[in-house]
Enzyme design. Structure first.
Site, PDB file in Angstrom:
ATOM      1  N   HIS A 125      43.627  47.359  40.176  1.00 33.43           N
ATOM      2  CA  HIS A 125      43.378  46.445  40.403  1.00 33.43           C
ATOM      3  C   HIS A 125      43.678  45.360  41.423  1.00 33.43           C
ATOM      4  CE1 HIS A 125      43.709  42.283  38.276  1.00 33.43           C
ATOM      5  NE2 HIS A 125      43.750  42.004  39.249  1.00 33.43           N
ATOM      6  N   HIS A 154      45.217  44.098  45.090  1.00 33.17           N
ATOM      7  CA  HIS A 154      46.519  43.370  45.163  1.00 33.17           C
ATOM      8  C   HIS A 154      47.185  43.830  46.132  1.00 33.17           C
ATOM      9  CE1 HIS A 154      47.900  46.703  43.176  1.00 33.17           C
ATOM     10  NE2 HIS A 154      48.850  46.693  43.948  1.00 33.17           N
TER      11      HIS A 154
END
Ligand code: H2U
Length: 350
Positions: A162, A164
């Site tokens: 993800h 990030h």
């Protein structure tokens, strides 16, 4: 005796930012590779249990909101805490310790787990930059150093695809910025100009190491690069010391050059290019003011491990661990290869 050619003949180069030398051995590129290869990075289907997703419950039991842009939360497993007992004063110079306080946060760039910086829009990247500035403004009031960094790819130990980054703020100046602080200060005292402002000027004249440029920023493979495709992103106008000094044009152009550089990175080996990246700017803290560090110039650093392909990385082991860093292709060759990469992401090609 033959004439020296930097693409054929080994030599050492000096990094004035870190007071270090790197051995450049371009003839090693001819070496056939029979050593370890990494697994081809696979496109994993998005994990519905991913704790970074909007609405997901994290390890702490906290639930993320249904965020639609960026989202920052305190790291549930922080390496630095704010309230801890301090070690006793050191009694012997060979056994020194000191207090270390801080805080760690995680920042999601986007609600979609399949997104990465090169696939995001410039506006979406701009939202990331604006949140970095908010974080630096808030944490910089209290802490001496705020390290924003993105670990990308399993090969870099990243635990979650993800999009990030992490933000670690500390009461002390860590080693890397401590050396850069000293070197830039010494240069400024000697030459009365910021080292990296002089450096950018020389690189813009020379052009050999430039990968990409827009009105406000230049992305280049530094003369002293250690990792094969290491780059620095530096401002070409003004002398911003920290992310918090950027004007609107600089912010938007930073988003633009980050996208373009990352498209080239992904296109180089047709994979989601792994790296650790982050920003270095003037130290922060309660005693600091906006223009108190004229020797500093804000810059981003990308440190990607890949050397030959999506599966063959550069090993920083034996000589590098025991003597000094060594690289294979020259920084100029690396810059040329990146320059030649397509400006359209391979996933977006028909
Ligand atoms: P990487 O950037 O190396 O992938 O690390 C992700 C961070 O996210 C890691 O520091 C944190 C981990 O502690 N994390 C949480 O704080 N809560 C979770 O529920 C999952 C991961």
């Amino acid at each position: 005796m033959q004439e020296f050619k930097s693409t054929e003949h080994q030599h050492v180069r000096y990094n004035p930012l870190k007071d270090e030398w790197v051995l450049v051995s371009p003839h090693r590129c001819l070496r056939p590779w029979s050593g370890q290869t990494e697994a081809e990075p696979e496109e994993q289907p998005p994990d519905p249990m991913n704790p970074l997703l909007p609405g997901a419950t994290r390890s702490s039991g906290q639930r993320n909101p249904q965020y639609t842009s960026t989202y920052v939360f305190p790291n549930d497993f922080p390496a630095l805490l704010e309230r801890v007992p301090e070690p006793p004063p050191s009694e012997h110079p060979l056994f020194r310790s000191s207090a270390a306080k801080g805080t760690c946060r995680v920042m999601c760039f986007h609600p979609d787990s399949t997104m990465t910086i090169p696939l995001m829009t410039v506006d979406e990247i701009l939202a990331v930059i604006n949140e970095w500035i908010n974080q630096l403004t808030e944490l910089g009031r209290k802490y001496t150093w705020v390290q924003i960094f993105e670990n990308k790819g399993a090969i870099m130990g990243c635990s979650n695809p993800h999009p990030h980054c992490q933000i670690w703020a500390s009461s002390y100046l860590p080693n890397e910025p401590r050396v850069k602080e000293r070197c830039q200060k010494e240069y400024y005292i000697k030459f009365k100009r910021p080292m990296l402002v002089d450096y950018v000027q020389q690189e813009l004249i020379n052009k050999d190491r430039i990968v990409i440029q827009n009105t406000e920023w230049v992305a280049l493979v530094p003369y002293w690069a250690v990792w094969p495709y290491e780059t620095m992103v530096l401002p070409v106008n003004g002398k911003p010391q920290r992310l918090t000094d950027l004007n609107d044009n600089q912010k938007r152009d930073l988003a633009d050059i980050m996208k373009k550089l990352n498209i080239k990175y992904d296109n180089l080996f047709k994979c989601s290019f792994p790296y650790s990246m982050g920003f270095h700017g003037a130290p922060t803290g309660p005693s600091k003011t906006a223009s108190d560090s004229p020797h500093w110039l804000l810059h981003a650093i990308y440190l990607p491990p890949l050397l030959r392909s999506a599966t063959v990385k550069k090993f920083m082991v034996g000589y590098e661990m025991l003597a000094q860093s060594q690289r294979d292709l020259t920084p100029e060759q690396a810059a040329q290869k990146l320059r030649e990469c397509d400006d359209v992401h391979y996933k977006n090609k028909k």
